[in-house]
Write a protein that holds these residues in place. Structure first.
Motif, PDB file in Angstrom:
ATOM      1  N   GLY A 267      48.609  20.987   8.269  1.00 49.63           N
ATOM      2  CA  GLY A 267      48.195  19.947   9.202  1.00 49.63           C
ATOM      3  C   GLY A 267      46.994  19.190   8.668  1.00 49.63           C
ATOM      4  N   GLY A 268      46.528  18.227   9.423  1.00 45.99           N
ATOM      5  CA  GLY A 268      45.367  17.482   8.966  1.00 45.99           C
ATOM      6  C   GLY A 268      44.983  16.339   9.890  1.00 45.99           C
ATOM      7  N   PHE A 269      43.949  15.635   9.478  1.00 48.99           N
ATOM      8  CA  PHE A 269      43.347  14.536  10.225  1.00 48.99           C
ATOM      9  C   PHE A 269      43.760  13.225   9.558  1.00 48.99           C
ATOM     10  CE2 PHE A 269      39.050  12.471  11.483  1.00 48.99           C
ATOM     11  CZ  PHE A 269      39.550  12.085  12.717  1.00 48.99           C
ATOM     12  N   VAL A 270      44.446  12.378  10.315  1.00 50.54           N
ATOM     13  CA  VAL A 270      44.919  11.088   9.810  1.00 50.54           C
ATOM     14  C   VAL A 270      44.140   9.978  10.508  1.00 50.54           C
ATOM     15  CG1 VAL A 270      46.934   9.604   9.436  1.00 50.54           C
ATOM     16  CG2 VAL A 270      47.213  12.098   9.553  1.00 50.54           C
ATOM     17  N   ILE A 271      43.666   9.009   9.729  1.00 47.40           N
ATOM     18  CA  ILE A 271      42.981   7.848  10.298  1.00 47.40           C
ATOM     19  C   ILE A 271      43.667   6.587   9.802  1.00 47.40           C
ATOM     20  CG2 ILE A 271      40.879   6.446  10.140  1.00 47.40           C
ATOM     21  CD1 ILE A 271      39.219   8.912  10.409  1.00 47.40           C
TER      22      ILE A 271
ATOM     23  N   THR B 114      44.153   4.811   6.103  1.00 48.09           N
ATOM     24  CA  THR B 114      45.071   3.698   5.877  1.00 48.09           C
ATOM     25  C   THR B 114      44.535   2.460   6.578  1.00 48.09           C
ATOM     26  OG1 THR B 114      47.005   5.143   5.689  1.00 48.09           O
ATOM     27  CG2 THR B 114      47.417   2.844   6.277  1.00 48.09           C
ATOM     28  N   TRP B 115      44.398   1.375   5.827  1.00 45.91           N
ATOM     29  CA  TRP B 115      43.941   0.091   6.366  1.00 45.91           C
ATOM     30  C   TRP B 115      45.147  -0.845   6.410  1.00 45.91           C
ATOM     31  CZ3 TRP B 115      38.612  -0.896   7.480  1.00 45.91           C
ATOM     32  CH2 TRP B 115      37.757   0.166   7.147  1.00 45.91           C
TER      33      TRP B 115
ATOM     34  N   HIS C 150      46.267  12.017  14.631  1.00 45.85           N
ATOM     35  CA  HIS C 150      46.190  10.664  14.076  1.00 45.85           C
ATOM     36  C   HIS C 150      45.365   9.765  14.992  1.00 45.85           C
ATOM     37  CE1 HIS C 150      48.629   7.124  12.123  1.00 45.85           C
ATOM     38  NE2 HIS C 150      47.327   6.870  12.199  1.00 45.85           N
ATOM     39  N   LEU C 151      44.199   9.380  14.506  1.00 49.77           N
ATOM     40  CA  LEU C 151      43.259   8.538  15.251  1.00 49.77           C
ATOM     41  C   LEU C 151      43.250   7.132  14.654  1.00 49.77           C
ATOM     42  CD1 LEU C 151      41.021   8.769  17.502  1.00 49.77           C
ATOM     43  CD2 LEU C 151      39.390   9.153  15.637  1.00 49.77           C
ATOM     44  N   TRP C 152      43.213   6.108  15.515  1.00 48.82           N
ATOM     45  CA  TRP C 152      43.239   4.738  14.993  1.00 48.82           C
ATOM     46  C   TRP C 152      42.355   3.811  15.827  1.00 48.82           C
ATOM     47  CZ3 TRP C 152      45.145   0.284  17.493  1.00 48.82           C
ATOM     48  CH2 TRP C 152      45.791   0.509  18.715  1.00 48.82           C
ATOM     49  N   TRP C 153      41.986   2.685  15.213  1.00 50.29           N
ATOM     50  CA  TRP C 153      41.248   1.620  15.901  1.00 50.29           C
ATOM     51  C   TRP C 153      41.263   0.371  15.023  1.00 50.29           C
ATOM     52  CZ3 TRP C 153      38.927   5.587  13.289  1.00 50.29           C
ATOM     53  CH2 TRP C 153      37.919   5.283  12.379  1.00 50.29           C
ATOM     54  N   HIS C 154      40.590  -0.687  15.467  1.00 48.75           N
ATOM     55  CA  HIS C 154      40.446  -1.927  14.694  1.00 48.75           C
ATOM     56  C   HIS C 154      39.004  -2.030  14.190  1.00 48.75           C
ATOM     57  CE1 HIS C 154      43.282  -2.686  18.063  1.00 48.75           C
ATOM     58  NE2 HIS C 154      43.993  -3.378  17.186  1.00 48.75           N
ATOM     59  N   PRO C 155      38.766  -2.561  13.007  1.00 46.44           N
ATOM     60  CA  PRO C 155      37.379  -2.801  12.591  1.00 46.44           C
ATOM     61  C   PRO C 155      36.613  -3.674  13.574  1.00 46.44           C
ATOM     62  CG  PRO C 155      38.842  -2.963  10.694  1.00 46.44           C
ATOM     63  CD  PRO C 155      39.728  -2.819  11.902  1.00 46.44           C
ATOM     64  N   HIS C 156      37.275  -4.642  14.208  1.00 47.44           N
ATOM     65  CA  HIS C 156      36.552  -5.519  15.135  1.00 47.44           C
ATOM     66  C   HIS C 156      36.124  -4.794  16.406  1.00 47.44           C
ATOM     67  CE1 HIS C 156      40.114  -6.029  17.684  1.00 47.44           C
ATOM     68  NE2 HIS C 156      40.812  -6.522  16.670  1.00 47.44           N
ATOM     69  N   ASN C 157      36.708  -3.617  16.682  1.00 49.39           N
ATOM     70  CA  ASN C 157      36.212  -2.814  17.805  1.00 49.39           C
ATOM     71  C   ASN C 157      34.775  -2.377  17.583  1.00 49.39           C
ATOM     72  OD1 ASN C 157      39.437  -1.269  17.922  1.00 49.39           O
ATOM     73  ND2 ASN C 157      38.687  -2.817  19.342  1.00 49.39           N
ATOM     74  N   PHE C 158      34.374  -2.276  16.307  1.00 49.24           N
ATOM     75  CA  PHE C 158      33.014  -1.866  15.953  1.00 49.24           C
ATOM     76  C   PHE C 158      32.102  -3.059  15.685  1.00 49.24           C
ATOM     77  CE2 PHE C 158      33.420   2.786  14.318  1.00 49.24           C
ATOM     78  CZ  PHE C 158      34.199   3.115  15.415  1.00 49.24           C
TER      79      PHE C 158
ATOM     80  N   TYR D 194      44.035  12.912   5.507  1.00 48.38           N
ATOM     81  CA  TYR D 194      45.188  12.265   4.887  1.00 48.38           C
ATOM     82  C   TYR D 194      45.280  10.800   5.298  1.00 48.38           C
ATOM     83  CZ  TYR D 194      47.003  17.006   4.057  1.00 48.38           C
ATOM     84  OH  TYR D 194      47.174  18.302   3.647  1.00 48.38           O
ATOM     85  N   SER D 195      45.761   9.977   4.368  1.00 45.85           N
ATOM     86  CA  SER D 195      46.239   8.652   4.734  1.00 45.85           C
ATOM     87  C   SER D 195      47.669   8.786   5.239  1.00 45.85           C
ATOM     88  CB  SER D 195      46.200   7.712   3.530  1.00 45.85           C
ATOM     89  OG  SER D 195      47.168   8.119   2.561  1.00 45.85           O
ATOM     90  N   MET D 196      48.211   7.730   5.807  1.00 45.04           N
ATOM     91  CA  MET D 196      49.587   7.779   6.299  1.00 45.04           C
ATOM     92  C   MET D 196      50.572   8.044   5.167  1.00 45.04           C
ATOM     93  SD  MET D 196      49.548   4.673   9.107  1.00 45.04           S
ATOM     94  CE  MET D 196      51.345   4.598   9.159  1.00 45.04           C
ATOM     95  N   HIS D 197      50.389   7.371   4.052  1.00 49.45           N
ATOM     96  CA  HIS D 197      51.318   7.556   2.930  1.00 49.45           C
ATOM     97  C   HIS D 197      51.239   8.972   2.379  1.00 49.45           C
ATOM     98  CE1 HIS D 197      52.622   6.601  -1.431  1.00 49.45           C
ATOM     99  NE2 HIS D 197      53.681   6.850  -0.694  1.00 49.45           N
TER     100      HIS D 197
END
Length: 326
Positions: A6-10, A55-56, A277-285, A315-318
């Protein structure tokens, strides 16, 4: 020690004004958008400090160096939305000539910063922030949009392998088109009716309020992903676990609940060899940047604790998709 599966995906949806031009009035969201220039390098610094793979998913228009280059590629993508305001083509009238003149619509220098940071993947957020379930658009339109992304980035980065659908409008009918262009994985939505892909026009205030509440109180579960279920599909679904909501001054007393909710999901994933898997937008910051960065660093410090205790990896998505192939 046995390798943890398992792992942490961003993942981050990198779009600048192309992702919000149809949501906010002209200039209404500028503080957040201009703030990306300050926030994005600091996010990358934290990622490097804590060894984070991410992953961006980048809107293809951000690769353009001039307005003429944007127009050249957009001409090859039909405009068929019933709601014409969704089309990036109409926004072109408000675009400056280059990144120096218009930092809200160009982003190549920021892409270069991402590429200079170790363990960062550039994925696609489509070329024009393309909406895959809105009325009027077709699979052929989507193919043309993907083709534009691959062309504009071909001489600059390695072929993209991950896609994040704008507005999370996952359209399973378009998976074949994704595979044809070499994409191998996507970020699906949480497996709960609250997060089902919907047309942008049908979103309700109640739905939005329920999603907000779920960010602070565990209503729908932790949405963990396991390697076994991802291996079933040719087009790998690296499903979302949670959206990292930015700091909200009016709800500042609840910030601790939001962080605790995410930590609980991360811990559950680490203990059960699952992925979170955690996600957001750079503009949120882009607004309240320091408070948002402090929140992110608290989560990344916690990731390090889980890494030490449970061999919980980043991990990245890929990279997750490659684990499925193994």
């Amino acid at each position: 020690m046995e390798v943890n599966r398992g792992g942490f995906v961003i993942s981050l949806d990198f779009e600048l004004n192309w992702g919000v031009h149809d949501v906010f009035r002209h200039g209404q969201y500028d503080e957040n958008l201009y703030g990306v220039r300050h926030a994005l390098p600091k996010i990358l610094t934290l990622f490097e400090k804590y060894g984070i793979h991410a992953t961006w998913a980048t809107v293809g228009l951000l690769f353009a160096e001039t307005k003429d280059e944007m127009a050249h590629y957009l001409r090859g993508i039909p405009v068929k939305y019933e709601k014409k305001r969704y089309a990036a083509h109409l926004q072109l009238a408000n675009v400056g000539e280059n990144e120096q003149e218009d930092p809200l619509h160009f982003g190549k220098s920021l892409i270069e910063e991402i590429l200079r940071t170790p363990h960062q993947e550039i994925g696609t957020h489509t070329f024009s922030h393309y909406y895959c379930v809105e009325n009027g658009q077709t699979e052929d339109d989507f193919r043309a949009d993907l083709h534009a992304t691959m062309l504009i980035s071909a001489d600059y980065i390695a072929p993209m392998k991950s896609i994040i659908f704008p507005r999370n409008q996952v359209n399973t009918s378009y998976f074949e088109a994704c595979l044809e262009t070499g994409l191998v994985c996507y970020r699906g939505n949480e497996t709960h009716a609250l997060y089902s892909p919907e047309k942008f026009t049908k979103k309700s205030r109640l739905l939005g309020a329920m999603k907000w509440l779920d960010s602070y109180v565990n209503i729908t579960g932790n949405h963990l992903i396991r390697l076994e279920e991802m291996k079933r599909d040719v087009f790998v679904n690296v499903r979302s676990s949670a959206f990292l909501r930015p700091y909200c001054k009016r709800l500042s007393v609840l910030e601790g609940l939001k962080v605790r909710r995410i930590k609980e999901g991360m811990l559950a994933a680490a203990k059960t060899e699952a992925f979170y898997h955690l996600w957001w937008h750079p503009h949120n910051f882009g607004k309240h940047t320091e408070k948002n960065l402090a929140m992110l660093e608290e989560l990344l410090r916690y990731f390090r604790e889980l890494q030490t205790t449970y061999n919980f990896q980043s991990y990245s998505m890929h990279e997750v998709a490659m684990l499925c192939q193994q």
